[in-house]
Design a protein around this motif. Structure first.
Motif, PDB file in Angstrom:
ATOM      1  N   ALA A  32       0.836  -1.205   0.000  1.00 13.56           N
ATOM      2  CA  ALA A  32       0.000   0.000   0.000  1.00 13.56           C
ATOM      3  C   ALA A  32       0.868   1.253   0.000  1.00 13.56           C
ATOM      4  O   ALA A  32       0.591   2.215  -0.727  1.00 13.56           O
ATOM      5  CB  ALA A  32      -0.940   0.004   1.203  1.00 13.56           C
ATOM      6  N   ALA A  33       1.941   1.251   0.775  1.00 10.16           N
ATOM      7  CA  ALA A  33       2.841   2.406   0.823  1.00 10.16           C
ATOM      8  C   ALA A  33       3.516   2.623  -0.532  1.00 10.16           C
ATOM      9  O   ALA A  33       3.636   3.754  -1.005  1.00 10.16           O
ATOM     10  CB  ALA A  33       3.892   2.215   1.919  1.00 10.16           C
ATOM     11  N   CYS A  35       2.313   1.751  -3.448  1.00  9.58           N
ATOM     12  CA  CYS A  35       1.279   2.234  -4.371  1.00  9.58           C
ATOM     13  C   CYS A  35       1.008   3.725  -4.158  1.00  9.58           C
ATOM     14  O   CYS A  35       0.789   4.463  -5.126  1.00  9.58           O
ATOM     15  CB  CYS A  35      -0.004   1.427  -4.199  1.00  9.58           C
ATOM     16  N   GLU A  36       1.025   4.170  -2.927  1.00 10.39           N
ATOM     17  CA  GLU A  36       0.825   5.593  -2.647  1.00 10.39           C
ATOM     18  C   GLU A  36       1.980   6.419  -3.206  1.00 10.39           C
ATOM     19  O   GLU A  36       1.765   7.500  -3.761  1.00 10.39           O
ATOM     20  CB  GLU A  36       0.637   5.810  -1.145  1.00 10.39           C
ATOM     21  N   ARG A  37       3.212   5.891  -3.092  1.00 16.33           N
ATOM     22  CA  ARG A  37       4.369   6.586  -3.685  1.00 16.33           C
ATOM     23  C   ARG A  37       4.236   6.622  -5.205  1.00 16.33           C
ATOM     24  O   ARG A  37       4.519   7.637  -5.836  1.00 16.33           O
ATOM     25  CB  ARG A  37       5.676   5.899  -3.292  1.00 16.33           C
ATOM     26  N   ALA A  39       1.497   6.601  -7.022  1.00 19.54           N
ATOM     27  CA  ALA A  39       0.419   7.509  -7.443  1.00 19.54           C
ATOM     28  C   ALA A  39       0.945   8.929  -7.665  1.00 19.54           C
ATOM     29  O   ALA A  39       0.534   9.601  -8.611  1.00 19.54           O
ATOM     30  CB  ALA A  39      -0.706   7.509  -6.412  1.00 19.54           C
ATOM     31  N   GLY A  40       1.865   9.369  -6.854  1.00 20.57           N
ATOM     32  CA  GLY A  40       2.423  10.710  -6.982  1.00 20.57           C
ATOM     33  C   GLY A  40       3.430  10.856  -8.113  1.00 20.57           C
ATOM     34  O   GLY A  40       3.821  11.970  -8.462  1.00 20.57           O
ATOM     35  N   SER A  58     -10.025   5.886  -5.777  1.00 20.80           N
ATOM     36  CA  SER A  58      -9.067   5.081  -5.035  1.00 20.80           C
ATOM     37  C   SER A  58      -7.651   5.563  -5.346  1.00 20.80           C
ATOM     38  O   SER A  58      -7.343   5.850  -6.502  1.00 20.80           O
ATOM     39  CB  SER A  58      -9.191   3.607  -5.424  1.00 20.80           C
ATOM     40  N   PRO A  59      -6.781   5.606  -4.334  1.00 22.94           N
ATOM     41  CA  PRO A  59      -5.391   5.962  -4.599  1.00 22.94           C
ATOM     42  C   PRO A  59      -4.652   4.842  -5.338  1.00 22.94           C
ATOM     43  O   PRO A  59      -3.526   5.029  -5.769  1.00 22.94           O
ATOM     44  CB  PRO A  59      -4.794   6.186  -3.203  1.00 22.94           C
ATOM     45  N   TYR A  60      -5.297   3.686  -5.492  1.00 22.58           N
ATOM     46  CA  TYR A  60      -4.665   2.524  -6.119  1.00 22.58           C
ATOM     47  C   TYR A  60      -5.085   2.331  -7.580  1.00 22.58           C
ATOM     48  O   TYR A  60      -4.696   1.353  -8.204  1.00 22.58           O
ATOM     49  CB  TYR A  60      -4.972   1.268  -5.309  1.00 22.58           C
ATOM     50  N   CYS A  73      -2.772  -0.660  -8.797  1.00 21.47           N
ATOM     51  CA  CYS A  73      -1.577  -0.969  -8.021  1.00 21.47           C
ATOM     52  C   CYS A  73      -1.957  -1.769  -6.774  1.00 21.47           C
ATOM     53  O   CYS A  73      -2.917  -1.437  -6.086  1.00 21.47           O
ATOM     54  CB  CYS A  73      -0.868   0.325  -7.615  1.00 21.47           C
TER      55      CYS A  73
END
Length: 146
Positions: A32-33, A35-37, A39-40, A58-60, A73
């Motif tokens: 999850a971490a 995938c968050e990286r 996304a940016g 979703s951030p994913y 992701c």
């Protein structure tokens, strides 16, 4: 079965306009971490298609165009992938091309698998090359520096 449903929904909705329904994955922990990286770091346009909207938000999940290109992701390891499969490597990222779904590619990245669906109107190697850099950077930034 669920992955097939998601792909069919993407294909059906590709020409409808507005937000596209894409089932978001549910990564945990380091995945999850990562995938968050990621996304940016994703590009605003990809192979000429601007970012679009997906639902549920979703951030994913990221889509370009009207779901012409969709990225998820934090998906599970591809069920069809075997230890003897050859991956296409682009900029240090190994890509698995699903033999049953010619528009589906999965980046085999640590710690998160990244699934990309690419419509035939786009050049898959170009899209994968443009995504490999951000995927590699998101994976590398979680590793401790020596």
């Amino acid at each position: 079965m669920r992955r097939t449903t998601v792909l069919l929904a993407l294909l059906i909705l590709a020409g409808c306009g507005g937000a596209v329904r894409v089932e978001p994955p549910k990564p945990q922990g380091e995945a999850a971490a990562a995938c968050e990286r990621l996304a940016g770091r994703l590009p605003k346009t990809l192979d000429g298609a601007a970012r679009g909207e997906s639902t549920p938000a979703s951030p994913y999940v990221t889509v370009w165009g009207e779901a012409e290109i969709a990225l998820r992701c934090g998906v599970p390891r591809p069920a069809r992938m075997s230890p003897t499969d050859t991956l296409q490597e682009i900029d240090g990222v190994g890509w698995f091309a699903d033999p049953d779904k010619p528009t589906l590619y999965t980046a085999i990245a640590d710690p998160a698998y990244v699934e990309v669906t690419i419509a035939g109107t786009h050049v898959a190697p170009s899209v994968l090359a443009d995504l490999s850099g951000p995927i590699s950077q998101a994976s590398a930034s979680q590793k401790p520096t020596p």
